[in-house]
Design a protein around this motif. Structure first.
Motif, PDB file in Angstrom:
ATOM      1  N   CYS A   1      -3.629 -11.210   8.299  1.00 15.78           N
ATOM      2  CA  CYS A   1      -3.694 -10.031   7.440  1.00 15.78           C
ATOM      3  C   CYS A   1      -3.815 -10.494   5.993  1.00 15.78           C
ATOM      4  O   CYS A   1      -2.826 -10.881   5.370  1.00 15.78           O
ATOM      5  CB  CYS A   1      -2.439  -9.180   7.626  1.00 15.78           C
TER       6      CYS A   1
ATOM      7  N   ASP B   1      -4.305  -8.880   3.265  1.00 17.69           N
ATOM      8  CA  ASP B   1      -3.627  -8.010   2.299  1.00 17.69           C
ATOM      9  C   ASP B   1      -2.831  -6.955   3.059  1.00 17.69           C
ATOM     10  O   ASP B   1      -3.389  -5.956   3.502  1.00 17.69           O
ATOM     11  CB  ASP B   1      -4.648  -7.335   1.372  1.00 17.69           C
TER      12      ASP B   1
ATOM     13  N   THR C   1      -1.615  -4.260  -8.817  1.00 23.13           N
ATOM     14  CA  THR C   1      -2.891  -3.840  -8.239  1.00 23.13           C
ATOM     15  C   THR C   1      -4.050  -4.482  -8.981  1.00 23.13           C
ATOM     16  O   THR C   1      -4.076  -4.504 -10.201  1.00 23.13           O
ATOM     17  CB  THR C   1      -3.018  -2.298  -8.221  1.00 23.13           C
TER      18      THR C   1
ATOM     19  N   LYS D   1      -9.110  -9.226  -7.832  1.00 24.81           N
ATOM     20  CA  LYS D   1      -8.311  -9.364  -6.617  1.00 24.81           C
ATOM     21  C   LYS D   1      -8.040 -10.852  -6.402  1.00 24.81           C
ATOM     22  O   LYS D   1      -8.978 -11.641  -6.291  1.00 24.81           O
ATOM     23  CB  LYS D   1      -9.062  -8.769  -5.426  1.00 24.81           C
TER      24      LYS D   1
ATOM     25  N   GLN E   1      -7.325 -12.833  -3.983  1.00 25.81           N
ATOM     26  CA  GLN E   1      -7.970 -13.514  -2.867  1.00 25.81           C
ATOM     27  C   GLN E   1      -9.485 -13.552  -3.009  1.00 25.81           C
ATOM     28  O   GLN E   1     -10.159 -14.269  -2.269  1.00 25.81           O
ATOM     29  CB  GLN E   1      -7.642 -12.807  -1.532  1.00 25.81           C
TER      30      GLN E   1
ATOM     31  N   ARG F   1      -1.129   0.318  -4.825  1.00 20.69           N
ATOM     32  CA  ARG F   1      -0.746  -0.381  -3.610  1.00 20.69           C
ATOM     33  C   ARG F   1       0.759  -0.222  -3.375  1.00 20.69           C
ATOM     34  O   ARG F   1       1.534  -0.163  -4.323  1.00 20.69           O
ATOM     35  CB  ARG F   1      -1.104  -1.865  -3.735  1.00 20.69           C
TER      36      ARG F   1
END
Length: 167
Positions: free
Chosen positions: A6, A8, A66, A107, A109, A163
């Protein structure tokens, strides 16, 4: 045995990308006619007096930081977006022409910088970012974000999705 991956695990607000804020490089001020003399030529122009930079208070109602999708819009040069609270900034090292945009995604990642050309083709554009740029996210709670540019009618837009850790 079952292995799950997973990237995120955060829950996202129902309307993804719904949050947006727009910034302008210069606001208010006065405009004066101005003439300068070069050899035998008189150059008529205008002198603008105004406030450089636009600061906006953004409230991240999520309980996680976020990432942002930032659109720097020309015309202008040296676009800069700063998180006033942390001092982190994203700065461009390119002159953007009228209606030309450069996007930066923060972001962790998947950091990305690109221009959209032609029929929605993304052209990788990391070379237009200053090396000391820090790809910050909105912290939970209140964030003071400032935008500025050296000249031009530069603007910027940021989009984010709140988030959450759990339901």
């Amino acid at each position: 045995t079952v292995s799950l991956y997973c990237p995120d695990p955060a829950w996202l607000e129902a309307e993804a990308g719904e949050q947006e804020e727009e910034f302008t490089a210069f606001s208010g001020g006065l405009i004066f006619p101005f003439s300068s003399f070069e050899a035998d030529n008189v150059v008529d122009t205008q002198l603008y007096l105004g406030t450089q930079g636009d600061t906006v208070v953004i409230n991240n109602n999520g309980n996680l930081g976020t990432p942002l999708i930032i659109e720097f819009i020309g015309p202008g040069s040296r676009h800069r977006l700063i998180d006033v609270d942390t001092g982190e900034k994203i700065e461009l090292d390119v002159d953007l022409k009228d209606n030309e945009s450069l996007f930066v995604e923060t972001k962790p990642q998947h950091i990305n910088a690109y221009k959209v050309v032609g029929s929605n083709e993304k052209l990788v554009s990391f070379q237009y970012l200053k090396p000391e740029s820090q790809y910050f996210c909105l912290n939970e709670g209140t964030n003071n974000i400032k935008f500025s540019a050296a000249h031009g009618n530069a603007t910027a837009k940021i989009n984010w999705t709140e988030r959450f850790v759990g339901v």
